[in-house]
Design an enzyme around this catalytic site. Structure first.
Site, PDB file in Angstrom:
ATOM      1  N   HIS A  54       2.161  -4.573  -3.095  1.00 49.62           N
ATOM      2  CA  HIS A  54       1.976  -3.825  -1.975  1.00 49.62           C
ATOM      3  C   HIS A  54       1.200  -3.843  -1.588  1.00 49.62           C
ATOM      4  O   HIS A  54      -0.020  -3.964  -1.041  1.00 49.62           O
ATOM      5  CB  HIS A  54       1.527  -2.436  -2.927  1.00 49.62           C
ATOM      6  CG  HIS A  54       1.460  -1.322  -2.119  1.00 49.62           C
ATOM      7  ND1 HIS A  54       2.179  -0.530  -3.010  1.00 49.62           N
ATOM      8  CD2 HIS A  54       0.864  -0.976  -1.080  1.00 49.62           C
ATOM      9  CE1 HIS A  54       2.316   1.010  -1.521  1.00 49.62           C
ATOM     10  NE2 HIS A  54       1.362   0.540  -1.090  1.00 49.62           N
ATOM     11  N   HIS A  56       1.569  -4.404   3.778  1.00 51.30           N
ATOM     12  CA  HIS A  56       1.212  -3.587   5.306  1.00 51.30           C
ATOM     13  C   HIS A  56       1.453  -4.489   5.678  1.00 51.30           C
ATOM     14  O   HIS A  56       1.077  -4.085   6.909  1.00 51.30           O
ATOM     15  CB  HIS A  56       1.053  -2.566   5.492  1.00 51.30           C
ATOM     16  CG  HIS A  56       1.728  -0.907   4.009  1.00 51.30           C
ATOM     17  ND1 HIS A  56       3.018  -0.171   3.904  1.00 51.30           N
ATOM     18  CD2 HIS A  56       0.976  -0.734   2.789  1.00 51.30           C
ATOM     19  CE1 HIS A  56       2.768   0.421   3.784  1.00 51.30           C
ATOM     20  NE2 HIS A  56       1.368   0.169   2.692  1.00 51.30           N
ATOM     21  N   HIS A 202       5.702   5.963  -2.032  1.00 58.69           N
ATOM     22  CA  HIS A 202       4.065   5.940  -2.357  1.00 58.69           C
ATOM     23  C   HIS A 202       4.875   7.325  -2.532  1.00 58.69           C
ATOM     24  O   HIS A 202       4.609   8.128  -2.186  1.00 58.69           O
ATOM     25  CB  HIS A 202       4.015   5.796  -0.321  1.00 58.69           C
ATOM     26  CG  HIS A 202       3.195   4.274  -0.170  1.00 58.69           C
ATOM     27  ND1 HIS A 202       4.975   3.158   0.081  1.00 58.69           N
ATOM     28  CD2 HIS A 202       2.543   4.039   0.837  1.00 58.69           C
ATOM     29  CE1 HIS A 202       4.152   2.272   0.374  1.00 58.69           C
ATOM     30  NE2 HIS A 202       3.309   2.806   1.397  1.00 58.69           N
ATOM     31  N   GLU A 205      -0.672  10.340  -2.372  1.00 53.56           N
ATOM     32  CA  GLU A 205      -1.820   9.625  -2.115  1.00 53.56           C
ATOM     33  C   GLU A 205      -2.465  10.312  -1.405  1.00 53.56           C
ATOM     34  O   GLU A 205      -3.172  11.307   0.293  1.00 53.56           O
ATOM     35  CB  GLU A 205      -0.847   8.916  -0.609  1.00 53.56           C
ATOM     36  CG  GLU A 205      -1.874   8.006  -0.107  1.00 53.56           C
ATOM     37  CD  GLU A 205      -1.348   7.016   0.801  1.00 53.56           C
ATOM     38  OE1 GLU A 205      -2.673   6.607   1.154  1.00 53.56           O
ATOM     39  OE2 GLU A 205      -0.429   6.627   0.534  1.00 53.56           O
TER      40      GLU A 205
END
Length: 396
Positions: A54, A56, A202, A205
């Protein structure tokens, strides 16, 4: 600087993470020719290479461009969205190359990067990262996952899923207290089934106990029999929900075959933050309880030096150290969460074995607690029998 090739060599007195005793490893032609117990000690600690499930990469190394410290998750989303409007091919390529180079030198072999996808057409970052995925093959095996707000899936999801089927990738969505959760989640699962795609969410969160997207994903996964194909990241709200309720939910998640990724860096940084106040709640999903229930738990780097988390260096072992400290984890029991478990989830294996590649991480430490206690201890990353240079460049 070129990698150092030692040819045929023998490492003696090794501690192998997860295996009792001391070991001797013979290396020849880039492979582990033999792996045998021995009586000698003091040879250092050997870990398998790491799998970062995971990240970005599209957002990475933009922290210096942010106008302020993010006050919340949605504040970070807003700042990153404004910055993304100015991204170019050259900017994206330079930043993501730097991230991949850092990960490679720290010992990551597999990586999954989420890429924001908010319109019908593929974003610029998707094409850049797809090119880099090819460029880095053989060094880092890079998977890409789209990341789309769940509310947009009925409109643009069909086009995204069709593109993923053709180019390869994982279908992802951002879920947080959505008004049409059941409908839009069903649409997302429909698209995954139609196009043969794995899912990576996701979800929840935040620190709102009423955020229960994870529950809906568990039920939809169970109903459709998609065990092993659905991964959930974050699930911060589980940290503030009733423990008995969470225990039952984790049992159902195990039965459904869902995986859980915990992100200790960005979650502990963004949750319960306010100026001039020490945070009380860190948003760490109950990974010990999830693991005990049988949920495959993984640990990832998440954001690196961007609006969500202004720190990090794509050093997954450093993130593992953070998780051990924040989560009170016995490190020997949890190393698989950054290596073999996410590797298997991504369709690979990083286990060290005779006949396999001599690719591993060597640390000047007696065991995992010693390595975690001394984060600046010497580290050598081996790739097919060659040691990477200790001077780690910013790009490759």
């Amino acid at each position: 600087m070129a990698m150092r090739d030692l040819g045929e060599t023998t490492l003696t007195g090794l501690t192998l993470a997860g295996r009792p005793g001391r070991w001797q490893m013979q290396i020849a032609a880039g492979r582990i020719a033999a792996l045998r117990p021995c009586t000698k000690a003091g040879g250092g600690l050997v870990l398998p290479l790491l799998a970062d499930v995971h990240t970005h990469l599209d957002k990475t190394f933009t922290a210096a461009r942010m106008p302020r410290r993010a006050g919340s998750l949605f504040d970070a989303i807003e700042m990153m969205g404004a910055d993304a409007a100015g991204w170019t091919v050259d900017d994206l390529r330079a930043r993501t190359q730097r991230g991949l180079a850092r990960a490679y030198h720290h010992g990551t072999a597999l990586m999954r990067s989420h890429v924001d996808w908010g319109e019908a057409q593929p974003p610029l970052a998707w094409s850049v990262l797809n090119e880099l995925r090819q460029d880095w093959r053989g060094r880092i095996e890079l998977q890409l996952a789209s990341l789309t707000a769940l509310d947009l899936m009925p409109q643009i999801g069909p086009g995204i899923a069709a593109h993923l089927r053709e180019s390869g990738g994982v279908l992802g969505a951002f879920i947080y207290r959505n008004a049409n959760l059941a409908r839009d989640l069903a649409t997302t699962f429909d698209l995954a089934e139609k196009h043969g795609l794995d899912l990576d969410f996701h979800v929840d969160e935040g620190l709102d106990p009423e955020a229960q997207g994870f529950d809906a994903i568990v039920e939809e996964t169970r109903r459709r029999g998609m065990a092993g194909h659905v991964l959930c990241g974050h699930a911060c709200s589980l940290s503030v929900r009733d423990p008995s309720e969470v225990a039952g939910l984790l049992d159902r998640a195990t039965d459904a075959g869902i995986g859980l990724t915990v992100l200790p860096g960005a979650n502990s940084y963004l949750q319960d933050g306010a100026p001039g106040r020490t945070p009380r709640l860190r948003g760490l999903a109950p990974l010990i309880e999830a693991g005990a229930a049988g949920v495959p738990v993984m640990i990832g780097s998440d954001n690196v030096r961007d609006g969500f988390y202004p720190y990090g260096d794509y050093d997954l072992f450093d993130i593992f150290r953070l998780a051990v400290i924040l989560g009170h984890l016995p490190p020997e029991d949890w190393l698989d969460a950054v290596s073999q478990r996410p590797a298997a989830w991504m369709g690979h294996s990083l286990q060290l074995a005779e006949g396999g590649p001599a690719s591993f991480i060597w640390l000047d430490a007696t065991d995992l607690p010693d390595a975690i206690s001394r984060p600046r201890t010497a580290r050598h990353v081996w790739r097919e029998g060659r040691i990477l240079p200790e001077t780690q460049g910013e790009t490759e």
